[in-house]
Structures are given as structure tokens and as C-alpha cells.
Write a protein that holds these residues in place. Structure first.
Motif, mmCIF file in Angstrom:
data_model
loop_
_atom_site.group_PDB
_atom_site.id
_atom_site.type_symbol
_atom_site.label_atom_id
_atom_site.label_comp_id
_atom_site.label_asym_id
_atom_site.label_seq_id
_atom_site.Cartn_x
_atom_site.Cartn_y
_atom_site.Cartn_z
ATOM 1 N N GLN A 22 -56.642 0.905 -3.987
ATOM 2 C CA GLN A 22 -56.141 1.916 -3.073
ATOM 3 C C GLN A 22 -56.543 3.282 -3.602
ATOM 4 N N GLU A 23 -56.900 4.164 -2.678
ATOM 5 C CA GLU A 23 -57.252 5.525 -3.078
ATOM 6 C C GLU A 23 -56.799 6.499 -1.998
ATOM 7 N N ASP A 74 -39.283 13.954 -7.452
ATOM 8 C CA ASP A 74 -38.698 12.732 -8.010
ATOM 9 C C ASP A 74 -39.209 11.544 -7.179
ATOM 10 N N PHE A 75 -39.847 10.598 -7.833
ATOM 11 C CA PHE A 75 -40.443 9.467 -7.121
ATOM 12 C C PHE A 75 -39.412 8.446 -6.642
ATOM 13 N N ASP A 76 -38.148 8.619 -7.008
ATOM 14 C CA ASP A 76 -37.096 7.693 -6.573
ATOM 15 C C ASP A 76 -36.297 8.235 -5.392
ATOM 16 N N LYS A 77 -36.656 9.428 -4.919
ATOM 17 C CA LYS A 77 -35.924 10.065 -3.819
ATOM 18 C C LYS A 77 -36.896 10.481 -2.724
ATOM 19 N N LEU A 108 -52.141 15.140 -2.311
ATOM 20 C CA LEU A 108 -51.553 14.232 -1.331
ATOM 21 C C LEU A 108 -50.680 13.200 -2.042
ATOM 22 N N LEU A 109 -49.578 12.872 -1.402
ATOM 23 C CA LEU A 109 -48.664 11.848 -1.897
ATOM 24 C C LEU A 109 -48.287 10.973 -0.709
ATOM 25 N N LEU A 110 -48.468 9.669 -0.847
ATOM 26 C CA LEU A 110 -48.139 8.756 0.246
ATOM 27 C C LEU A 110 -46.689 8.319 0.128
ATOM 28 N N GLY A 111 -45.961 8.412 1.243
ATOM 29 C CA GLY A 111 -44.564 8.007 1.272
ATOM 30 C C GLY A 111 -44.349 6.806 2.175
ATOM 31 N N PRO A 120 -46.281 0.950 -6.586
ATOM 32 C CA PRO A 120 -46.758 2.043 -7.418
ATOM 33 C C PRO A 120 -47.175 3.259 -6.584
ATOM 34 N N ILE A 121 -47.180 4.405 -7.232
ATOM 35 C CA ILE A 121 -47.444 5.694 -6.594
ATOM 36 C C ILE A 121 -48.886 5.765 -6.105
ATOM 37 N N LEU A 122 -49.062 6.269 -4.875
ATOM 38 C CA LEU A 122 -50.395 6.607 -4.364
ATOM 39 C C LEU A 122 -50.449 8.124 -4.268
ATOM 40 N N LEU A 123 -51.172 8.723 -5.197
ATOM 41 C CA LEU A 123 -51.238 10.173 -5.360
ATOM 42 C C LEU A 123 -52.699 10.561 -5.507
ATOM 43 N N SER A 124 -53.112 11.588 -4.766
ATOM 44 C CA SER A 124 -54.502 12.037 -4.880
ATOM 45 C C SER A 124 -54.687 12.894 -6.121
ATOM 46 N N LYS A 125 -55.939 13.135 -6.436
ATOM 47 C CA LYS A 125 -56.287 14.125 -7.448
ATOM 48 C C LYS A 125 -55.879 15.491 -6.895
ATOM 49 N N LYS A 126 -55.408 16.382 -7.749
ATOM 50 C CA LYS A 126 -55.072 17.742 -7.321
ATOM 51 C C LYS A 126 -56.367 18.536 -7.231
#
Length: 133
Positions: A22-23, A74-77, A108-111, A120-126
Motif C-alpha cells: 500500500q502506498e 493521535d493515531f488512536d483517536k 496525507l493520512l488515510l482514515g 497499520p498507518i497509511l501515511l504519505s511522505k511529507k
């Protein structure tokens, strides 16, 4: 026994496991790019699907654009909804925004269906862009 092993093999070959290839990325703008308002931002996602907020569908999520965010939420909220945390709960994959002149960071952050970051977290490069007018 051979039939059992063949069945197991077929099941494993037909299932895509979350966490493989995933990307989350930006199609545009590019890191270091000099841009003008309005800014076209296009989101890229591979190995996963996009679904609107509130839709419970396996291996899908929706985009959140983080602008000038130094500390990740916070990745839990649920991801906060602020001018720096923009939600695309309709399943949108692009937007037009306007920003003040100067450097800005995008990430980018996928919710999930409830705006909580996937695990697991799907987060783009900044990336950093420079608004020149």
C-alpha cells in the motif's frame, strides 16, 4: 491431503493482505515545487481503495490532508477537523486550496469510516511546496 493443500494455496493466492504494497502519495504538487493559488492537490493511493466516511468496506479509507502539521495526530483517536487537518469524507481524491505566500508542508493520512487512522498507518511522505503568489 493434496486437495486440502491445494485449497489452502488457492485461498492464500486470492486474498490480498492488508499491509502489502500500500502506498499513499501526492500526484501533484511535487516536493519542492513552486506553485500559485489556487493550488491543485491530487491524492494517489495504490494497493488500497477509497470509500466515503461512514462506509465500512474492507481495505478502504478516505483521505485527510495535513497542512503545516508538525506533530501527527493521535493515531488512536479521530483525526481532528481543523484548517490544518482537512477531511475528504466524501471519498474525494483531489481538491483546490489557497494558502498564504511562502513555504508549506503537505502530508496525507488515510482514515477509516470513523476518521480514525488505519492500523497499520497509511501515511504519505511529507512534502514541502512554495506558494509564490
Amino acid at each position: 491431503m493434496k486437495k486440502f493443500l491445494l485449497a489452502i494455496l488457492l485461498i492464500f493466492n486470492s486474498v490480498t493482505f492488508y499491509g502489502q504494497n500500500q502506498e499513499l502519495y501526492f500526484i501533484e504538487p511535487h516536493d519542492g515545487e513552486k506553485i500559485r493559488n489556487p493550488i491543485s492537490v491530487k491524492f494517489g493511493l495504490s494497493g488500497f481503495g477509497v470509500a466515503p466516511a461512514g462506509v465500512l468496506k474492507e481495505n478502504t479509507g478516505h483521505h485527510h490532508l495535513l497542512i503545516d502539521v508538525e506533530n501527527l495526530p493521535d493515531f488512536d483517536k479521530p483525526i481532528p477537523a481543523t484548517e490544518n487537518h482537512i477531511h475528504f469524507g466524501g471519498g474525494q481524491t483531489e481538491t483546490l486550496i489557497s494558502l498564504a505566500k511562502g513555504p508549506h508542508t503537505f502530508q496525507l493520512l488515510l482514515g477509516d469510516a470513523y476518521h480514525i487512522p488505519l492500523n497499520p498507518i497509511l501515511l504519505s511522505k511529507k512534502i514541502t511546496v512554495y506558494v509564490i503568489e
